[in-house]
Design a protein around this motif. Structure first.
Motif: not given
Length: 59
Positions: A15, A29, A48
């Motif tokens: 992440s 995130i 993203l």
């Protein structure tokens, strides 16, 4: 959103790395993964998606 969340979950990238490559704070995130979609704009979601799967980038 669900697709992007799943893509993050199964990505070889962590992440933090996804956030770094997309130019987003890690908190965004985390918000997405916890279901707080309203924290991200459409542009951020598209960034993203392109970060996780560059093949989805339009020509």
């Amino acid at each position: 959103m669900r697709i992007i969340t799943r893509m993050i979950a199964v990505s070889d990238l962590g992440s933090r790395e996804i956030a770094r490559r997309a130019g987003l704070p890690m908190q965004k995130i985390s918000d997405l993964l916890s279901g707080r979609l309203e924290q991200l704009s459409i542009d951020e979601l598209q960034r993203l998606r392109r970060t996780i799967d560059p093949q989805l980038t339009p020509p």
